[in-house]
Scaffold this motif. Structure first.
Motif, PDB file in Angstrom:
ATOM      1  N   ASN A   1     100.231  91.001  99.028  1.00 32.12           N
ATOM      2  CA  ASN A   1     100.510  91.843 100.191  1.00 32.12           C
ATOM      3  C   ASN A   1     101.330  93.069  99.799  1.00 32.12           C
ATOM      4  OD1 ASN A   1      99.096  90.192 101.867  1.00 32.12           O
ATOM      5  ND2 ASN A   1     100.862  89.319 102.916  1.00 32.12           N
TER       6      ASN A   1
ATOM      7  N   ALA B   1      88.582  92.232 105.932  1.00 29.66           N
ATOM      8  CA  ALA B   1      89.897  91.674 105.590  1.00 29.66           C
ATOM      9  C   ALA B   1      89.780  90.202 105.220  1.00 29.66           C
ATOM     10  CB  ALA B   1      90.858  91.849 106.769  1.00 29.66           C
TER      11      ALA B   1
ATOM     12  N   GLY C   1      94.141  92.853 105.983  1.00 23.44           N
ATOM     13  CA  GLY C   1      94.214  91.837 104.937  1.00 23.44           C
ATOM     14  C   GLY C   1      95.603  91.270 104.788  1.00 23.44           C
TER      15      GLY C   1
ATOM     16  N   GLU D   1      90.588  94.369  97.173  1.00 24.77           N
ATOM     17  CA  GLU D   1      91.134  95.448  97.980  1.00 24.77           C
ATOM     18  C   GLU D   1      91.008  96.789  97.266  1.00 24.77           C
ATOM     19  OE1 GLU D   1      92.482  92.500  97.807  1.00 24.77           O
ATOM     20  OE2 GLU D   1      92.764  91.860  99.887  1.00 24.77           O
TER      21      GLU D   1
ATOM     22  N   THR E   1      87.994  89.946 101.623  1.00 22.10           N
ATOM     23  CA  THR E   1      88.834  90.338 100.496  1.00 22.10           C
ATOM     24  C   THR E   1      90.063  89.451 100.357  1.00 22.10           C
ATOM     25  OG1 THR E   1      89.905  92.002 101.915  1.00 22.10           O
ATOM     26  CG2 THR E   1      88.096  92.750 100.516  1.00 22.10           C
ATOM     27  N   SER E   2      90.293  88.573 101.339  1.00 19.98           N
ATOM     28  CA  SER E   2      91.402  87.615 101.243  1.00 19.98           C
ATOM     29  C   SER E   2      90.959  86.286 100.639  1.00 19.98           C
ATOM     30  CB  SER E   2      92.011  87.368 102.632  1.00 19.98           C
ATOM     31  OG  SER E   2      92.566  88.539 103.165  1.00 19.98           O
TER      32      SER E   2
ATOM     33  N   GLN F   1      96.246  87.369 105.110  1.00 20.32           N
ATOM     34  CA  GLN F   1      96.703  86.639 103.935  1.00 20.32           C
ATOM     35  C   GLN F   1      97.956  85.812 104.221  1.00 20.32           C
ATOM     36  OE1 GLN F   1      94.640  89.964 101.173  1.00 20.32           O
ATOM     37  NE2 GLN F   1      96.851  89.764 100.981  1.00 20.32           N
TER      38      GLN F   1
ATOM     39  N   SER G   1      94.176  91.075  94.256  1.00 19.44           N
ATOM     40  CA  SER G   1      94.065  92.305  95.046  1.00 19.44           C
ATOM     41  C   SER G   1      92.934  93.199  94.550  1.00 19.44           C
ATOM     42  CB  SER G   1      95.387  93.086  95.002  1.00 19.44           C
ATOM     43  OG  SER G   1      96.397  92.417  95.727  1.00 19.44           O
TER      44      SER G   1
ATOM     45  N   ASN H   1      91.364  97.770 106.273  1.00 19.63           N
ATOM     46  CA  ASN H   1      91.121  96.623 105.413  1.00 19.63           C
ATOM     47  C   ASN H   1      92.415  96.150 104.774  1.00 19.63           C
ATOM     48  OD1 ASN H   1      89.939  94.744 103.530  1.00 19.63           O
ATOM     49  ND2 ASN H   1      90.003  96.375 102.010  1.00 19.63           N
TER      50      ASN H   1
ATOM     51  N   ASP I   1      99.009  95.405  97.941  1.00 26.09           N
ATOM     52  CA  ASP I   1      97.986  95.997  98.809  1.00 26.09           C
ATOM     53  C   ASP I   1      98.525  97.194  99.585  1.00 26.09           C
ATOM     54  OD1 ASP I   1      96.275  94.083  97.911  1.00 26.09           O
ATOM     55  OD2 ASP I   1      96.280  92.884  99.747  1.00 26.09           O
TER      56      ASP I   1
ATOM     57  N   THR J   1      87.201  97.634  97.393  1.00 24.16           N
ATOM     58  CA  THR J   1      86.772  97.967  98.757  1.00 24.16           C
ATOM     59  C   THR J   1      87.406  99.269  99.224  1.00 24.16           C
ATOM     60  OG1 THR J   1      88.533  96.553  99.660  1.00 24.16           O
ATOM     61  CG2 THR J   1      86.343  95.589  99.454  1.00 24.16           C
TER      62      THR J   1
END
Length: 346
Positions: free
Chosen positions: A265, A234, A83, A60, A237-238, A87, A57, A79, A268, A63
């Motif tokens: 998840n 997204a 994401g 994330e 960053t995944s 994901q 993460s 995002n 995030d 970003t």
């Protein structure tokens, strides 16, 4: 630093470079996490949530921080929410590397199911915060719902870490796969920790480059940055989750693979509080667009499909994928097509 005025080819090249950094560093993490799990005795699911979920993460986090610092909180939220949905799709893509059976049929215990349930709860809180309307916490500069999300996350992590949480459910049969074994890192504990930190640093740097490049691409192409957050950013960053999940599946570590994604998840969603604290102006959930809400609901639906697969444990596949993975792909692309097509526009 901003790439808004940079030529489009330069932004695209930097985006590709940052994405590659994130991918290759993430691919190494699965082997390191598996070795840490074996040396510490911590289960794969908890390593996936606590170590891989947090480390993968990092893009994330970077970003989100860069987007907020650039004065674009909605892009940061989009995002994160976009994401989460993508994901879950990573689980379906990792299923391609399993072979004959379905990835979800390989999970032997309930911890991953609990991770999925917690992910759903946190996303529901996001949607409620937007629909009901957030309220600032006693002049603290952030809202009640982001604080509630973080508190719920910490409480659930504490509960998941308890040994009692692992004894509530046991599958009637254990699925086996026939994938070849992959060599595990044969290094000292000190070097293992160092390499893990180096991989985390590369992921962090790559995530920063990707964010700046995405803003530049949005500026040069005239694309709304909120849409870029739901799609291109997204996806980029995944990449750590995708690379670590594939590597974990090749190591025959289904719990590690799915635990990483669901744990990421969960983590995030808590970053919404970070955005609220950093961003100036209105509470961040007041700035969220309808497309982000729809994406959050899409993430809930996709996680439910994975949870059904974990409960049903149907060890059958079509096109090298389980039925639940096929359903995830169909629902995701239909949902994103509707969002990008303006079906849910304000």
């Amino acid at each position: 630093m901003s790439l808004a005025g940079a030529p489009l080819p330069l932004s695209v090249a930097l985006f590709a470079a940052g994405a590659l950094m994130v991918w290759f560093a993430g691919a190494r993490l699965a082997g390191y996490a598996d070795a840490i799990s074996q040396r510490t005795g911590i289960g794969q699911a908890m390593i996936g949530v606590l170590l891989l979920g947090a480390v993968t993460s990092l893009p994330e986090i970077t970003t989100t921080s860069v987007a907020v610092a650039s004065g674009n909180p909605p892009m940061a939220v989009n995002n994160l929410i976009g994401g989460v949905a993508f994901q879950v799709v990573v689980i379906a893509l990792a299923d391609l590397f399993v072979g004959k059976g379905a990835l979800t049929s390989m999970v032997p215990g309930p911890r991953v199911m609990l991770n999925a349930a917690v992910s759903i709860v946190l996303l529901v809180l996001v949607v409620l915060g937007v629909m009901v309307g957030d309220r600032e916490v006693a002049g603290a500069g952030f809202g009640f719902f982001p604080l509630l999300i973080v508190s719920t996350y910490l409480l659930c992590i504490w509960q998941l870490a308890r040994n009692a949480a692992a004894r509530g459910w046991t599958p009637g049969s254990q699925s086996q796969d026939d994938l070849p074994a992959v060599d595990k890192p044969d290094i000292s504990t000190r070097k293992l920790a160092l390499f893990t930190l180096l991989a985390a640093g590369v992921i962090c740097l790559g995530g920063t480059i990707v964010t700046l490049a995405t803003e530049g691409i949005a500026e040069q192409t005239g694309t709304d940055t909120a849409i870029m957050g739901l799609t291109l950013l997204a996806f980029a960053t995944s990449l750590p989750e995708l690379s670590t999940a594939i590597a974990a599946v090749r190591l025959r570590r289904a719990e590690l693979a799915i635990g990483d994604i669901l744990g990421g998840n969960m983590f995030d969603v808590t970053l919404i509080l970070l955005i609220d604290v950093m961003a100036a102006g209105p509470l961040v959930l007041h700035q969220v667009e309808r497309s982000a809400m729809v994406s959050a609901l899409l993430g809930i639906l996709l996680t439910v499909l994975v949870l059904i697969g974990l409960l049903e444990r149907r060890d059958k596949a079509r096109f090298r994928m389980g039925y639940d993975s096929i359903a995830v792909l169909i629902v995701y692309f239909a949902g994103m097509g509707a969002i990008l097509g303006g079906v849910f526009a304000d």
